[in-house]
Design a protein around this motif. Sequence first.
Motif, short mmCIF file in Angstrom:
data_model
loop_
_atom_site.label_atom_id
_atom_site.label_comp_id
_atom_site.label_asym_id
_atom_site.label_seq_id
_atom_site.Cartn_x
_atom_site.Cartn_y
_atom_site.Cartn_z
N GLU A 287 0.86 -1.17 0.00
CA GLU A 287 0.00 0.00 0.00
C GLU A 287 0.90 1.22 0.00
OE1 GLU A 287 -1.46 0.78 4.36
OE2 GLU A 287 -1.47 -1.38 4.01
N ASN A 288 0.33 2.36 -0.37
CA ASN A 288 1.12 3.58 -0.42
C ASN A 288 0.69 4.51 0.70
OD1 ASN A 288 2.32 6.13 -1.11
ND2 ASN A 288 2.59 5.34 -3.20
N ALA A 289 1.62 4.81 1.61
CA ALA A 289 1.33 5.66 2.76
C ALA A 289 1.78 7.09 2.54
CB ALA A 289 2.02 5.08 4.01
N GLY A 290 2.27 7.40 1.35
CA GLY A 290 2.67 8.77 1.05
C GLY A 290 4.18 8.96 1.05
N VAL A 291 4.63 9.82 0.16
CA VAL A 291 6.06 10.08 -0.01
C VAL A 291 6.62 10.82 1.20
CG1 VAL A 291 7.79 11.23 -1.44
CG2 VAL A 291 5.81 10.14 -2.51
N VAL A 292 7.85 10.47 1.56
CA VAL A 292 8.58 11.17 2.61
C VAL A 292 9.69 11.98 1.95
CG1 VAL A 292 10.18 10.88 4.54
CG2 VAL A 292 8.09 9.53 4.46
N PRO A 293 9.82 13.28 2.26
CA PRO A 293 10.89 14.08 1.65
C PRO A 293 12.26 13.49 1.96
CG PRO A 293 9.29 15.48 2.76
CD PRO A 293 8.97 14.07 3.15
N ALA A 294 13.06 13.27 0.94
CA ALA A 294 14.38 12.66 1.13
C ALA A 294 15.25 12.94 -0.07
CB ALA A 294 14.26 11.15 1.35
N GLY A 295 16.55 12.96 0.15
CA GLY A 295 17.50 13.16 -0.91
C GLY A 295 18.19 11.87 -1.29
N VAL A 329 9.69 7.69 10.73
CA VAL A 329 9.83 9.09 10.34
C VAL A 329 8.47 9.78 10.41
CG1 VAL A 329 10.39 10.65 8.44
CG2 VAL A 329 11.85 8.67 8.90
N ARG A 330 7.41 9.08 10.00
CA ARG A 330 6.06 9.64 9.98
C ARG A 330 5.40 9.69 11.36
NH1 ARG A 330 5.21 5.86 5.76
NH2 ARG A 330 5.33 6.80 3.69
N SER A 331 5.81 8.83 12.27
CA SER A 331 5.03 8.55 13.47
C SER A 331 4.89 9.70 14.46
CB SER A 331 5.62 7.35 14.21
OG SER A 331 6.83 7.72 14.85
N GLY A 332 5.89 10.55 14.57
CA GLY A 332 5.86 11.60 15.57
C GLY A 332 6.47 11.17 16.89
N SER A 333 6.71 9.87 17.06
CA SER A 333 7.34 9.36 18.29
C SER A 333 8.83 9.15 18.12
CB SER A 333 6.68 8.04 18.70
OG SER A 333 5.33 8.24 19.05
N LEU A 370 18.85 -0.84 -2.70
CA LEU A 370 18.61 0.51 -3.21
C LEU A 370 17.17 0.66 -3.69
CD1 LEU A 370 21.93 1.00 -5.18
CD2 LEU A 370 21.19 2.40 -3.25
N GLN A 371 16.68 -0.37 -4.39
CA GLN A 371 15.30 -0.33 -4.86
C GLN A 371 14.33 -0.31 -3.69
OE1 GLN A 371 13.92 0.03 -7.74
NE2 GLN A 371 11.80 -0.40 -7.17
N ALA A 372 14.59 -1.13 -2.68
CA ALA A 372 13.71 -1.18 -1.50
C ALA A 372 13.70 0.17 -0.79
CB ALA A 372 14.18 -2.28 -0.56
N ALA A 373 14.86 0.80 -0.68
CA ALA A 373 14.95 2.10 -0.02
C ALA A 373 14.12 3.14 -0.78
CB ALA A 373 16.40 2.55 0.07
N ASN A 374 14.26 3.17 -2.10
CA ASN A 374 13.51 4.14 -2.90
C ASN A 374 12.01 3.90 -2.84
OD1 ASN A 374 15.41 6.03 -4.22
ND2 ASN A 374 16.31 4.17 -5.06
N GLU A 375 11.60 2.63 -2.88
CA GLU A 375 10.17 2.33 -2.77
C GLU A 375 9.62 2.76 -1.42
OE1 GLU A 375 7.55 -0.50 -4.80
OE2 GLU A 375 9.19 -1.88 -4.34
N ALA A 376 10.38 2.48 -0.36
CA ALA A 376 9.91 2.86 0.98
C ALA A 376 9.79 4.37 1.11
CB ALA A 376 10.87 2.29 2.03
N ILE A 377 10.78 5.08 0.60
CA ILE A 377 10.76 6.55 0.64
C ILE A 377 9.57 7.09 -0.14
CG2 ILE A 377 11.96 8.62 -0.19
CD1 ILE A 377 14.60 7.18 0.58
N ASN A 378 9.22 6.42 -1.23
CA ASN A 378 8.08 6.85 -2.05
C ASN A 378 6.74 6.43 -1.46
OD1 ASN A 378 9.51 8.22 -4.06
ND2 ASN A 378 9.99 6.30 -5.12
N GLY A 379 6.78 5.87 -0.25
CA GLY A 379 5.53 5.59 0.47
C GLY A 379 5.05 4.17 0.44
N ILE A 380 5.77 3.28 -0.26
CA ILE A 380 5.32 1.89 -0.36
C ILE A 380 5.65 1.13 0.92
CG2 ILE A 380 5.50 -0.27 -1.65
CD1 ILE A 380 4.16 2.04 -3.15
N THR A 381 4.66 0.45 1.47
CA THR A 381 4.88 -0.39 2.65
C THR A 381 4.16 -1.72 2.48
OG1 THR A 381 4.47 -0.64 5.04
CG2 THR A 381 2.95 0.76 3.82
N ASN A 382 4.79 -2.78 2.86
CA ASN A 382 4.17 -4.11 2.85
C ASN A 382 3.97 -4.63 4.28
OD1 ASN A 382 6.88 -4.45 3.32
ND2 ASN A 382 7.14 -6.19 1.93
#
Length: 406
Positions: A287-295, A329-333, A370-382
């Motif tokens: 599912e896509n939880a939304g992109v996280v700003p990252a370089g 990163v998203r959680s606030g905790s 590298l692919q997993a990192a980019n997918e996760a940053i782009n909001g993909i979570t399994n």
Amino acid sequence: MTAQEKQKSLIPVLRTLLILTVSALAFGTEAMAQPGDTDNPGAGVAAILDEDTVPEEASLKTAEQEVRVGEAALAVSVGRQQNKNTGKTQEEELELVMTNVSNTLNVRKEPDEEAEKIGYLYADCGGTILERKDGWTKLESGGLIGWAKDEYLLFDEEAVQEARQVGRTMATVTGDTLRIRKEPDPDAGVYALAARGESFEVVGESELEFSDGIHLSEDWAAIDYEGCTGYISSDFISVDFEVDSGETLQEIAAREAAQTKAITASAETAKGGRTKADTPAGETKKENAGVVPAGVSDAQLLAALIQCEAGGESYEGQLAVGAVVINRVRSGSYPSTISGVIYASGQFGPAGTGKVASLLSSGNIKNSCLQAANEAINGITNVGNATHFRRAGNREGIVIGNHVFW
């Protein structure tokens, strides 16, 4: 294995709070290996060592090195045997205290909310009680000594239960270069070489039975190697039960400086390297939880952590580790940046031990990571909004490969 990191050295309870080197008396479990024939150290041990390595003298083995690591589970490490002189259990004598916070806890110079702040304790941290006064506890946790409010701490049995839940058993190589085998057999294939002083998380008995369906002899230790189960000789390791420790403000400053250096190095590496890989097959539900700003440097850093934690797992297992970081990163905790989460105190072992920084410097990061990192940053979570993971086998959650996520 819980996530979140710092340049934290895992602090053996030997120094911080428990000093719970696996004991033969704990819970009545026989944890000590029988001494081998000193005239013949055994083909298994000799074969594990590099051919040009001279085995250490048998007389140099300590009882700690002869621990039967195949049975070195947390329950054994956190022994309950009583001192015959005092009648107290080991935990009672050691005055264990654990944090009861989701993020950080201020530690002050004096038992007063207006007193100077000298450091922090984090979720999953433990320490030794030095003194208690008016709702405050003076404690020692790693190099941090100061006062914390009781309402944010756990004591007695609650502290012991928390230590069992969040602590880990670590094996440190005491011999010269050891081979990490793919099976508990001196003729098995080799994952990698482990140098003297390297530490690995021990795969507990229940976890090993879950992942590999086997029981080890006392000659071998099962360790986690990039998400896979590796095997090393139990004759040339020491075993400690560890929980995370707090940090002084000075230690935090030093860690953040190292963090900045590692990020800069990853950015330099990324300039001439790849940041994408071919999309692998065999995907789980996402599912896509939304992109996280990252370089680009963030992607490299996350990929390095993924490889250290799950480089030997399937792509789905690698993505799951990346998703845990991004969920934090998203959680606030947790810290609000990828680097902040990865290097946060006491969470991701490979970041604290320098393995992540070393991998970043080498630039030898797998395409799949590298692919997993980019997918996760782009909001993909399994793994949904899971923020933790560890070896599967002793808790409920989403199981992918050898890890459980929750």
